[in-house]
Enzyme design. Structure first.
Site, PDB file in Angstrom:
ATOM      1  N   ASP A 265      27.269  29.830  -9.389  1.00  0.00           N
ATOM      2  CA  ASP A 265      25.993  29.560 -10.060  1.00  0.00           C
ATOM      3  C   ASP A 265      26.137  28.452 -11.095  1.00  0.00           C
ATOM      4  O   ASP A 265      26.798  28.648 -12.120  1.00  0.00           O
ATOM      5  CB  ASP A 265      25.501  30.825 -10.769  1.00  0.00           C
ATOM      6  CG  ASP A 265      25.024  31.889  -9.794  1.00  0.00           C
ATOM      7  OD1 ASP A 265      24.150  31.578  -8.973  1.00  0.00           O
ATOM      8  OD2 ASP A 265      25.533  33.020  -9.872  1.00  0.00           O
TER       9      ASP A 265
ATOM     10  N   SER B  21      29.226  36.936  -6.974  1.00  0.00           N
ATOM     11  CA  SER B  21      28.875  35.848  -7.879  1.00  0.00           C
ATOM     12  C   SER B  21      29.932  35.695  -8.964  1.00  0.00           C
ATOM     13  O   SER B  21      30.156  36.598  -9.771  1.00  0.00           O
ATOM     14  CB  SER B  21      27.518  36.125  -8.525  1.00  0.00           C
ATOM     15  OG  SER B  21      27.275  35.153  -9.516  1.00  0.00           O
TER      16      SER B  21
ATOM     17  N   HIS C 166      30.001  32.961  -4.434  1.00  0.00           N
ATOM     18  CA  HIS C 166      28.716  32.437  -4.899  1.00  0.00           C
ATOM     19  C   HIS C 166      28.933  31.814  -6.273  1.00  0.00           C
ATOM     20  O   HIS C 166      29.408  32.475  -7.203  1.00  0.00           O
ATOM     21  CB  HIS C 166      27.682  33.562  -4.967  1.00  0.00           C
ATOM     22  CG  HIS C 166      26.305  33.091  -5.312  1.00  0.00           C
ATOM     23  ND1 HIS C 166      25.476  32.468  -4.399  1.00  0.00           N
ATOM     24  CD2 HIS C 166      25.619  33.122  -6.484  1.00  0.00           C
ATOM     25  CE1 HIS C 166      24.328  32.161  -4.988  1.00  0.00           C
ATOM     26  NE2 HIS C 166      24.393  32.532  -6.255  1.00  0.00           N
TER      27      HIS C 166
ATOM     28  N   HIS D 244      25.036  27.412  -5.841  1.00  0.00           N
ATOM     29  CA  HIS D 244      23.611  27.608  -6.166  1.00  0.00           C
ATOM     30  C   HIS D 244      23.293  26.752  -7.383  1.00  0.00           C
ATOM     31  O   HIS D 244      23.698  27.089  -8.499  1.00  0.00           O
ATOM     32  CB  HIS D 244      23.397  29.104  -6.428  1.00  0.00           C
ATOM     33  CG  HIS D 244      22.024  29.476  -6.838  1.00  0.00           C
ATOM     34  ND1 HIS D 244      21.696  30.724  -7.337  1.00  0.00           N
ATOM     35  CD2 HIS D 244      20.840  28.781  -6.821  1.00  0.00           C
ATOM     36  CE1 HIS D 244      20.414  30.781  -7.617  1.00  0.00           C
ATOM     37  NE2 HIS D 244      19.861  29.616  -7.329  1.00  0.00           N
TER      38      HIS D 244
ATOM     39  N   MET E 260      24.208  26.239 -13.818  1.00  0.00           N
ATOM     40  CA  MET E 260      22.970  26.249 -14.625  1.00  0.00           C
ATOM     41  C   MET E 260      23.045  25.173 -15.694  1.00  0.00           C
ATOM     42  O   MET E 260      24.078  25.028 -16.351  1.00  0.00           O
ATOM     43  CB  MET E 260      22.809  27.597 -15.322  1.00  0.00           C
ATOM     44  CG  MET E 260      22.855  28.789 -14.396  1.00  0.00           C
ATOM     45  SD  MET E 260      22.741  30.318 -15.343  1.00  0.00           S
ATOM     46  CE  MET E 260      22.873  31.529 -14.035  1.00  0.00           C
TER      47      MET E 260
ATOM     48  N   ASP F 228      19.485  37.068  -3.942  1.00  0.00           N
ATOM     49  CA  ASP F 228      20.319  36.893  -5.133  1.00  0.00           C
ATOM     50  C   ASP F 228      19.626  37.491  -6.352  1.00  0.00           C
ATOM     51  O   ASP F 228      18.564  37.023  -6.757  1.00  0.00           O
ATOM     52  CB  ASP F 228      20.536  35.377  -5.328  1.00  0.00           C
ATOM     53  CG  ASP F 228      21.459  35.037  -6.475  1.00  0.00           C
ATOM     54  OD1 ASP F 228      22.052  35.949  -7.071  1.00  0.00           O
ATOM     55  OD2 ASP F 228      21.580  33.824  -6.765  1.00  0.00           O
TER      56      ASP F 228
ATOM     57  N   MET G 232      15.271  34.349  -4.524  1.00  0.00           N
ATOM     58  CA  MET G 232      15.666  34.866  -5.841  1.00  0.00           C
ATOM     59  C   MET G 232      14.947  36.187  -6.078  1.00  0.00           C
ATOM     60  O   MET G 232      13.709  36.230  -6.081  1.00  0.00           O
ATOM     61  CB  MET G 232      15.296  33.881  -6.948  1.00  0.00           C
ATOM     62  CG  MET G 232      16.198  32.670  -7.076  1.00  0.00           C
ATOM     63  SD  MET G 232      17.966  33.018  -7.243  1.00  0.00           S
ATOM     64  CE  MET G 232      18.022  34.104  -8.668  1.00  0.00           C
TER      65      MET G 232
ATOM     66  N   MET H  41      21.075  25.587 -10.110  1.00  0.00           N
ATOM     67  CA  MET H  41      19.882  25.857 -10.924  1.00  0.00           C
ATOM     68  C   MET H  41      19.787  24.732 -11.950  1.00  0.00           C
ATOM     69  O   MET H  41      20.005  24.927 -13.157  1.00  0.00           O
ATOM     70  CB  MET H  41      20.009  27.236 -11.593  1.00  0.00           C
ATOM     71  CG  MET H  41      19.810  28.374 -10.607  1.00  0.00           C
ATOM     72  SD  MET H  41      20.455  29.945 -11.203  1.00  0.00           S
ATOM     73  CE  MET H  41      22.144  29.775 -10.663  1.00  0.00           C
TER      74      MET H  41
HETATM   75  C1  DX5 Z   1      21.129  34.518 -11.453  1.00  0.00           C
HETATM   76  C2  DX5 Z   1      22.207  34.056 -10.510  1.00  0.00           C
HETATM   77  C3  DX5 Z   1      22.828  35.152  -9.748  1.00  0.00           C
HETATM   78  C4  DX5 Z   1      23.534  36.177 -10.578  1.00  0.00           C
HETATM   79  C5  DX5 Z   1      23.410  37.491  -9.866  1.00  0.00           C
HETATM   80  O1  DX5 Z   1      20.425  33.437 -11.923  1.00  0.00           O
HETATM   81  O2  DX5 Z   1      21.684  33.126  -9.556  1.00  0.00           O
HETATM   82  O3  DX5 Z   1      23.687  34.667  -8.729  1.00  0.00           O
HETATM   83  O4  DX5 Z   1      24.889  35.891 -10.819  1.00  0.00           O
HETATM   84  O5  DX5 Z   1      23.926  38.485 -10.673  1.00  0.00           O
HETATM   85  P1  DX5 Z   1      23.564  40.018 -10.461  1.00  0.00           P
HETATM   86  O6  DX5 Z   1      24.053  40.420  -9.103  1.00  0.00           O
HETATM   87  O7  DX5 Z   1      24.303  40.672 -11.578  1.00  0.00           O
HETATM   88  O8  DX5 Z   1      22.060  40.155 -10.593  1.00  0.00           O
HETATM   89 ZN    ZN Z   2      22.904  32.599  -7.745  1.00  0.00          ZN
END
Ligand code: DX5
Ligand code: ZN
Length: 223
Positions: A35, A8, A33, A66, A37, A175, A137, A68
């Site tokens: 993320d 990630s 990956h 991903h 947000m 994840d 998740m 969010m």
């Molecule tokens: C959390 C993200 C994850 C996050 C995972 O909302 O979707 O992808 O980066 O990080 P770790 O592996 O540190 O839990």
């Molecule tokens: Zn993620």
């Protein structure tokens, strides 16, 4: 298929993003990956298109995006244009999920649906055949470095059983809170894509950690 490892980027050093992307390029990782947000769907803001474009510029492996965010439909073409190979939207953010999945496919990407820890996998029964991936998740989304929620293992097993009926090639991604302590159990339960943020980037050698996660076997139940 051997399982995939998706480090990630959220846990990368953003002041040295090119360096960290090149580290992933030269590692045993399969995907990036990414993320995204929005501060509305989750209580955190990560990054949007400018950073996505910077990642695309250097990444030599597929971008697993991903989202969010609320109203993901509005941005699907944008993320496809920014290099996404896989676009995952949250079940909880999509009123017309089937339409959203069609739009992701029309944009030329693989389509995934993410489930928050409280959302039952059974809700995917009538869309499962249309999906390329389901993302379980295993923490509440919004932040890296959180503790793994153990009930995620039950959800993976249940999803795997459902997928064997209608979509045996389904990618099952997990994840949140993943590391060497639980990777074997997750694969055993049916996961085939492991996301890892903190476990990779806080390791003494991120490259070595990626390789070790890649080599975890089903039988390794040391968790
Ligand atoms: C959390 C993200 C994850 C996050 C995972 O909302 O979707 O992808 O980066 O990080 P770790 O592996 O540190 O839990
Ligand atoms: Zn993620």
């Amino acid at each position: 298929m051997s399982h995939l490892i998706a480090p990630s980027v959220l846990s990368a050093d953003f002041a040295n993003l090119q360096r960290d992307i090149e580290m992933i390029n030269s590692s045993a990782a399969d995907w990036f990956h990414v993320d995204v947000m929005d501060g509305v769907f989750v209580p955190n803001i990560s990054f949007g298109f400018p950073v996505m474009n910077a990642i695309q510029k250097y990444a030599e492996k597929p971008l697993d995006v991903h989202l969010m965010i609320v109203n993901p439909d509005q941005y699907i073409e944008g993320f496809a244009a920014a290099g996404a190979a896989v676009i995952t939207v949250h079940y909880e953010a999509c009123t017309h999920l089937h339409r959203t999945i069609q739009a992701i496919h029309a944009a030329g990407c693989k389509a995934g649906v993410a489930l928050n820890p409280h959302t039952p996998v059974a809700l995917l029964k009538d869309i499962l055949a249309d999906l390329d991936m389901v993302l379980i998740m295993s923490v509440n989304p919004g932040f890296g470095g959180q503790a793994f929620i153990p009930n995620s293992l039950n959800k993976i097993s249940e999803l795997k059983s459902m997928a064997l009926q209608v979509n045996p090639g389904l990618l099952i991604e997990v994840d949140g809170g993943i590391g060497l302590h639980n990777a074997g159990s997750l694969l055993q339960a049916g996961a085939n894509v492991l996301v890892a943020g903190n476990a990779v980037f806080a390791a003494d050698s991120p490259t070595e950690m990626i390789r070790t996660l890649k080599e975890v076997e089903f039988e390794n139940l040391s968790a």
